[in-house]
Motif scaffolding. Structure first.
Motif, PDB file in Angstrom:
ATOM      1  N   LYS A 173       0.831  -1.204   0.000  1.00 60.20           N
ATOM      2  CA  LYS A 173       0.000   0.000   0.000  1.00 60.20           C
ATOM      3  C   LYS A 173       0.866   1.254   0.000  1.00 60.20           C
ATOM      4  O   LYS A 173       0.547   2.257  -0.645  1.00 60.20           O
ATOM      5  N   LYS A 174       1.977   1.196   0.755  1.00 59.27           N
ATOM      6  CA  LYS A 174       2.863   2.354   0.847  1.00 59.27           C
ATOM      7  C   LYS A 174       3.672   2.542  -0.432  1.00 59.27           C
ATOM      8  O   LYS A 174       3.878   3.668  -0.889  1.00 59.27           O
ATOM      9  N   GLU A 175       4.154   1.451  -0.982  1.00 59.30           N
ATOM     10  CA  GLU A 175       4.943   1.501  -2.211  1.00 59.30           C
ATOM     11  C   GLU A 175       4.392   0.472  -3.199  1.00 59.30           C
ATOM     12  O   GLU A 175       4.996  -0.577  -3.424  1.00 59.30           O
ATOM     13  N   PRO A 176       3.229   0.755  -3.780  1.00 59.01           N
ATOM     14  CA  PRO A 176       2.581  -0.238  -4.654  1.00 59.01           C
ATOM     15  C   PRO A 176       3.348  -0.484  -5.947  1.00 59.01           C
ATOM     16  O   PRO A 176       3.813   0.454  -6.592  1.00 59.01           O
ATOM     17  N   THR A 177       3.477  -1.744  -6.302  1.00 59.67           N
ATOM     18  CA  THR A 177       4.038  -2.106  -7.600  1.00 59.67           C
ATOM     19  C   THR A 177       2.946  -1.954  -8.656  1.00 59.67           C
ATOM     20  O   THR A 177       1.756  -1.889  -8.333  1.00 59.67           O
ATOM     21  N   LEU A 178       3.347  -1.925  -9.908  1.00 57.49           N
ATOM     22  CA  LEU A 178       2.358  -1.815 -10.978  1.00 57.49           C
ATOM     23  C   LEU A 178       1.429  -3.026 -10.956  1.00 57.49           C
ATOM     24  O   LEU A 178       0.211  -2.888 -11.130  1.00 57.49           O
ATOM     25  N   PHE A 179       1.979  -4.222 -10.733  1.00 56.87           N
ATOM     26  CA  PHE A 179       1.135  -5.412 -10.677  1.00 56.87           C
ATOM     27  C   PHE A 179       0.101  -5.292  -9.568  1.00 56.87           C
ATOM     28  O   PHE A 179      -1.075  -5.626  -9.757  1.00 56.87           O
ATOM     29  N   TYR A 180       0.528  -4.840  -8.412  1.00 53.57           N
ATOM     30  CA  TYR A 180      -0.389  -4.725  -7.275  1.00 53.57           C
ATOM     31  C   TYR A 180      -1.540  -3.769  -7.601  1.00 53.57           C
ATOM     32  O   TYR A 180      -2.699  -4.051  -7.297  1.00 53.57           O
ATOM     33  N   LYS A 181      -1.221  -2.640  -8.235  1.00 55.69           N
ATOM     34  CA  LYS A 181      -2.261  -1.678  -8.594  1.00 55.69           C
ATOM     35  C   LYS A 181      -3.277  -2.297  -9.567  1.00 55.69           C
ATOM     36  O   LYS A 181      -4.489  -2.216  -9.356  1.00 55.69           O
ATOM     37  N   ILE A 182      -2.753  -2.904 -10.636  1.00 55.44           N
ATOM     38  CA  ILE A 182      -3.631  -3.433 -11.678  1.00 55.44           C
ATOM     39  C   ILE A 182      -4.430  -4.631 -11.176  1.00 55.44           C
ATOM     40  O   ILE A 182      -5.628  -4.765 -11.444  1.00 55.44           O
ATOM     41  N   ASN A 183      -3.774  -5.502 -10.432  1.00 60.86           N
ATOM     42  CA  ASN A 183      -4.455  -6.669  -9.883  1.00 60.86           C
ATOM     43  C   ASN A 183      -5.590  -6.251  -8.952  1.00 60.86           C
ATOM     44  O   ASN A 183      -6.681  -6.825  -8.968  1.00 60.86           O
ATOM     45  N   ASN A 184      -5.343  -5.228  -8.139  1.00 65.58           N
ATOM     46  CA  ASN A 184      -6.348  -4.747  -7.200  1.00 65.58           C
ATOM     47  C   ASN A 184      -7.573  -4.212  -7.935  1.00 65.58           C
ATOM     48  O   ASN A 184      -8.720  -4.526  -7.594  1.00 65.58           O
ATOM     49  N   ILE A 185      -7.333  -3.410  -8.969  1.00 67.79           N
ATOM     50  CA  ILE A 185      -8.440  -2.839  -9.738  1.00 67.79           C
ATOM     51  C   ILE A 185      -9.224  -3.937 -10.453  1.00 67.79           C
ATOM     52  O   ILE A 185     -10.461  -3.944 -10.454  1.00 67.79           O
ATOM     53  N   ALA A 186      -8.496  -4.880 -11.059  1.00 64.93           N
ATOM     54  CA  ALA A 186      -9.161  -5.953 -11.807  1.00 64.93           C
ATOM     55  C   ALA A 186     -10.022  -6.814 -10.881  1.00 64.93           C
ATOM     56  O   ALA A 186     -11.155  -7.180 -11.225  1.00 64.93           O
ATOM     57  N   LEU A 187      -9.498  -7.131  -9.701  1.00 67.49           N
ATOM     58  CA  LEU A 187     -10.273  -7.938  -8.753  1.00 67.49           C
ATOM     59  C   LEU A 187     -11.494  -7.183  -8.240  1.00 67.49           C
ATOM     60  O   LEU A 187     -12.583  -7.749  -8.125  1.00 67.49           O
ATOM     61  N   TRP A 188     -11.308  -5.912  -7.916  1.00 65.66           N
ATOM     62  CA  TRP A 188     -12.450  -5.105  -7.493  1.00 65.66           C
ATOM     63  C   TRP A 188     -13.556  -5.162  -8.546  1.00 65.66           C
ATOM     64  O   TRP A 188     -14.736  -5.282  -8.234  1.00 65.66           O
ATOM     65  N   THR A 189     -13.139  -5.087  -9.793  1.00 60.60           N
ATOM     66  CA  THR A 189     -14.105  -5.011 -10.885  1.00 60.60           C
ATOM     67  C   THR A 189     -14.905  -6.290 -11.053  1.00 60.60           C
ATOM     68  O   THR A 189     -16.139  -6.265 -11.115  1.00 60.60           O
ATOM     69  N   ILE A 190     -14.221  -7.431 -11.141  1.00 63.56           N
ATOM     70  CA  ILE A 190     -14.968  -8.666 -11.393  1.00 63.56           C
ATOM     71  C   ILE A 190     -15.758  -9.124 -10.166  1.00 63.56           C
ATOM     72  O   ILE A 190     -16.737  -9.861 -10.294  1.00 63.56           O
ATOM     73  N   GLU A 191     -15.354  -8.679  -8.977  1.00 62.31           N
ATOM     74  CA  GLU A 191     -16.071  -9.086  -7.768  1.00 62.31           C
ATOM     75  C   GLU A 191     -17.132  -8.070  -7.340  1.00 62.31           C
ATOM     76  O   GLU A 191     -18.212  -8.443  -6.908  1.00 62.31           O
ATOM     77  N   PHE A 192     -16.799  -6.773  -7.440  1.00 66.47           N
ATOM     78  CA  PHE A 192     -17.701  -5.749  -6.907  1.00 66.47           C
ATOM     79  C   PHE A 192     -18.019  -4.660  -7.924  1.00 66.47           C
ATOM     80  O   PHE A 192     -18.385  -3.549  -7.555  1.00 66.47           O
ATOM     81  N   GLY A 193     -17.883  -4.980  -9.213  1.00 65.55           N
ATOM     82  CA  GLY A 193     -18.096  -3.986 -10.251  1.00 65.55           C
ATOM     83  C   GLY A 193     -19.534  -3.501 -10.344  1.00 65.55           C
ATOM     84  O   GLY A 193     -20.488  -4.285 -10.246  1.00 65.55           O
TER      85      GLY A 193
END
Length: 272
Positions: A173-193
């Motif tokens: 959260k403090k130093e997010p990698t690009l994968f962490y950012k994209i994975n988080n958004i993608a998961l939010w979308t398919i689960e809670f979109g």
């Protein structure tokens, strides 16, 4: 599809799946405007006559998909790899009857009743392929690999590494990698979109559309709703409780554009 290859679909589980269908139909009667049309059509396509394993497998095969039985929760990275191959992971376990409208951990009902209906929507499947490719093609850093190794299948296994996983997530959260950012958004979308700029929001994410109590929670205004552009890396969803905050876009393409913009921004930083 050979039903004998899937002994997980016991008579008791089929009974529970059909009980959920009855509850979901009541939900449709009260809250139909809150469901994505593709979800409603897909639900009727698969379960119009109730749940029968052979019928479900055949209909899934007819639209080019198959299932993979898994022991429990998969990491986002592994989950999206399966989706990209048009394979729907289905958790072996099923919730107890007392949790029929809301379970505190993903299960067979979540996967079959939450995720499967939207697979009948060609536009949504194309969207899934896009975000699955975006997640799968990100170059991961050592921290990403360590983070993924801590994702355990079952709730019991997850508890054993929860402190370590929490510490890793705090760092990301403090130093997010690009994968962490994209994975988080993608998961939010398919689960809670959700789609729309005001209530009633249109739900297509599996954890919302496949949960009568989550739908009620949104309807009663118990979750704060923001535009997806404001989703930060410290906004992690919690499968064990109702969501206190949710994110929406005007259309599915906005999610893809947002992720692609993140990638472009990250590339610019690297070039500097």
């Amino acid at each position: 599809m050979n039903i004998d290859a899937y002994p997980e679909f016991t008579d008791e589980k089929v009974k529970t799946l059909n009980l959920f269908i009855a509850e979901q139909r009541k939900n449709f009667e009260e809250n139909q405007s809150m469901f994505h049309p593709g979800y409603l059509e897909g639900f009727n396509y698969f379960f119009g006559d109730g749940f029968d394993p052979v019928d479900f497998f055949e209909k899934l095969s007819n639209i080019g998909w198959e299932i993979r039985i898994v022991d429990g929760y998969l990491s986002g990275y592994e989950y999206f790899k399966n989706l990209n191959r048009q394979v729907l992971p289905v958790i072996r376990d099923i919730r107890p009857m007392e949790q029929i409208c809301y379970a505190d951990f993903p299960d067979m009902i979540h996967d079959i009743m939450g995720h499967a209906p939207m697979l009948n929507d060609p536009e949504y499947v194309a969207f899934l392929k896009q975000i699955s490719s975006l997640v799968s093609n990100v170059e991961m850093e050592p921290m990403d690999l360590e983070y993924l190794s801590l994702h355990k299948h079952t709730a019991a296994e997850r508890k054993l590494v929860q402190e370590e996983l929490d510490a890793m997530e705090d760092n990301l959260k403090k130093e997010p990698t690009l994968f962490y950012k994209i994975n988080n958004i993608a998961l939010w979308t398919i689960e809670f979109g959700m789609l729309g700029s005001k209530s009633p929001y249109i739900c297509y994410g599996a954890a919302l559309a496949g949960s009568p109590l989550e739908i009620r929670n949104i309807k009663e205004g118990k979750a704060s709703v923001y535009n997806l552009n404001s989703l930060s890396c410290d906004a992690l969803f919690n499968f064990s409780d109702f969501q206190e905050q949710l994110y929406t876009t005007d259309c599915l393409e906005d999610v893809v554009s947002y992720i692609e913009n993140l990638k472009r921004a990250d590339n610019k930083v690297e070039q500097i």
